[in-house]
Design an enzyme around this catalytic site. Structure first.
Site, mmCIF file in Angstrom:
data_model
loop_
_atom_site.group_PDB
_atom_site.id
_atom_site.type_symbol
_atom_site.label_atom_id
_atom_site.label_comp_id
_atom_site.label_asym_id
_atom_site.label_seq_id
_atom_site.Cartn_x
_atom_site.Cartn_y
_atom_site.Cartn_z
ATOM 1 N N CYS A 32 41.075 -2.034 28.504
ATOM 2 C CA CYS A 32 40.257 -3.161 28.055
ATOM 3 C C CYS A 32 38.804 -2.964 28.480
ATOM 4 O O CYS A 32 38.519 -2.794 29.675
ATOM 5 C CB CYS A 32 40.791 -4.473 28.621
ATOM 6 S SG CYS A 32 39.816 -5.911 28.094
ATOM 7 N N ARG A 51 44.894 -5.668 15.389
ATOM 8 C CA ARG A 51 44.452 -6.822 14.627
ATOM 9 C C ARG A 51 45.045 -6.919 13.233
ATOM 10 O O ARG A 51 45.156 -8.017 12.679
ATOM 11 C CB ARG A 51 42.924 -6.860 14.587
ATOM 12 C CG ARG A 51 42.391 -7.490 15.859
ATOM 13 C CD ARG A 51 41.016 -7.057 16.255
ATOM 14 N NE ARG A 51 40.636 -7.776 17.472
ATOM 15 C CZ ARG A 51 41.082 -7.494 18.698
ATOM 16 N NH1 ARG A 51 41.931 -6.495 18.875
ATOM 17 N NH2 ARG A 51 40.707 -8.209 19.734
#
Length: 467
Positions: free
Chosen positions: A161, A306
């Site tokens: 991340c 996504r």
């Protein structure tokens, strides 16, 4: 009403008392092929064969659920892959591997009185992986120990991340791959130690999700040093590789998903240089057709982010049939929503402070009608309904006679929300089954084998020093 974030009253769902599974040892899907290094590439080509995939299942003790290998997984995404998303995702696909949002180890440790809210999930969500983040070994150990009794199928450490909150102020996520004060492989040593700590406090397999590099430390050899160090110092045999490097100097997470170039050749070189390990490819793969292209090229597994959220139905509705060769569930969109509605109304407001609210529960559905007739109108109706979220008392009094507020006030349940808003979607869309498999980019992995970097040569002296 039970205050449990994953509780469901769907007829096929298991009651609450069986949700908290105490120390049920599950073998990862990787156990199917983890020890077959000499046949790894040959075996992987078999995975891409639908007919042979039909009979591939993992084994578990105690006769618990059997899962197929993680050929397809949905990436952990903050604020997105929560219990509500995972519930609707599992209704659509029975075989996709699901990941939680990243949970900071400190959050788990400091929320011991409210762990169900963060860690509990319904049994139907299996196979499911818990992703944790952190840079304190004591807290990582405590968090893993607390999470172990919930029965996740794998524990994953976030080393990828790039958000300022995580990699900057938090000093974990992708920051774990490199500390500016020390060299790359030493930080691999820390992650190896962290993975050993995690493995020592759980009875399920462990894995790492990372980028291919960080800032100027982006050579293939540096990535291999990291992989080698972590796998040498811990039982970690599974790495999820986001095929972009991360740039931390002021670049946003969104730009980090877009600007650094994809280097799939690094991923496929790892398959060559670490035949005893398992690697899942992540980054830039946007549909099931492209997933199959990666698998045909030899990928052990593919993680989609996504696209599995923003194009929920068109992605997940094809996973079981096109990737796993399983029979279609035959569900229509309407039937999926009927099941999800029962779940949603069961958990509405059970966290306290009116959470989850209607918005929380409907948010995972915003990609459900992607590109379909009526999609924009449905979203406008939903958005109008959600205007109540930040309305002050004064504003509410001012607007009480407006249609938006009068309509909003009627939405006390997910059922009433659907009844009011789904009129925007034609019956032909609601009652249709999954359409033809959308086509992906044909050149996504073109000539990737011709771009492979030179083979990695292990720096044995480092292992001696830090073993």
């Amino acid at each position: 009403m039970v205050k449990f974030s994953g509780y469901s009253l769907i007829s096929s769902f298991t009651p609450f008392h069986s949700v908290i599974l105490k120390k049920q040892r599950r073998f990862s899907a990787l156990d199917l092929y983890i020890n077959n290094s000499t046949k790894s590439r040959r075996t992987l080509s078999v995975f891409a064969n639908k007919h042979q995939l039909r009979n591939i299942k993992t084994h578990t003790e105690m006769g618990v659920e059997q899962y197929r290998p993680p050929l397809f997984s949905v990436a952990p995404m903050m604020d997105w892959t929560d219990n509500h998303y995972r519930t609707v995702a599992r209704i659509i696909s029975k075989h996709a591997w699901l990941y939680t949002e990243m949970l900071a180890a400190e959050t788990i440790v400091h929320q011991q009185g409210d762990l169900d809210r963060f860690l509990a999930f319904s049994p139907e969500q299996h196979p499911i992986v818990l992703q944790i983040g952190g840079n304190n070994l004591d807290n990582i150990a405590k968090a893993t120990r607390l999470a172990n009794s919930y029965g996740y199928d794998e524990i994953n450490l976030n080393c990828g991340c790039p958000s300022p909150k995580v990699a900057g102020h938090g000093c974990f996520g992708v920051r774990l791959m490199l500390d500016p004060k020390i060299v790359w492989y030493l930080q691999g040593k820390f992650v190896g130690e962290a993975m050993s700590v995690i493995a020592a406090n759980t009875d399920v397999p462990v894995s790492v999700k990372c980028r291919i590099g960080l800032d100027d430390h982006d050579s293939y050899n540096e990535l291999c040093d990291f992989i080698y160090k972590v796998s040498s110092l811990s039982p970690t045999k599974h790495f999820i590789i986001h095929s972009r490097k991360a740039l931390l100097n002021g670049m946003s997470p969104a730009d980090n998903r877009r600007i650094p170039p994809l280097k799939y050749e690094y991923y496929y070189a790892l398959l060559r240089d670490f035949p005893d390990l398992r690697f899942t490819i992540n980054g830039g793969i946007n549909c099931v057709d492209e997933v199959n292209a990666a698998l045909r090229e030899g990928a052990h597994g593919v993680m989609v982010g996504r696209a599995a959220y923003n194009n929920l139905w068109n992605t997940l509705a094809h996973v079981d049939t096109a990737i796993y060769g399983a029979p279609s569930s035959g569900l229509t969109r309407r039937q999926v929503l009927e099941q999800y509605q029962v779940y949603g109304d069961a958990v509405l407001g059970t966290y306290g402070n009116s959470r989850p609210n209607i918005r929380d529960l409907i948010k995972p559905l915003f990609g459900f009608f992607y590109s379909e007739p009526g999609n924009n109108l449905w979203k406008r109706k939903a958005d109008a309904a959600f205007q109540m979220k930040n309305i002050t008392h004064k504003t509410l009094i001012t607007r009480l006679l407006t249609e938006v507020v009068k309509t909003t006030l009627t939405f006390q349940t997910v059922k009433s929300f659907f009844e009011e808003t789904l009129v925007a979607i034609p019956d032909a869309v609601l009652d249709s089954h999954a359409a033809e498999l959308p086509s992906g980019r044909k050149d996504l992995f073109a000539n990737v084998r011709g771009l492979l970097p030179p083979p990695y040569e292990t720096r044995e002296e480092e292992v001696v020093v830090y073993a």
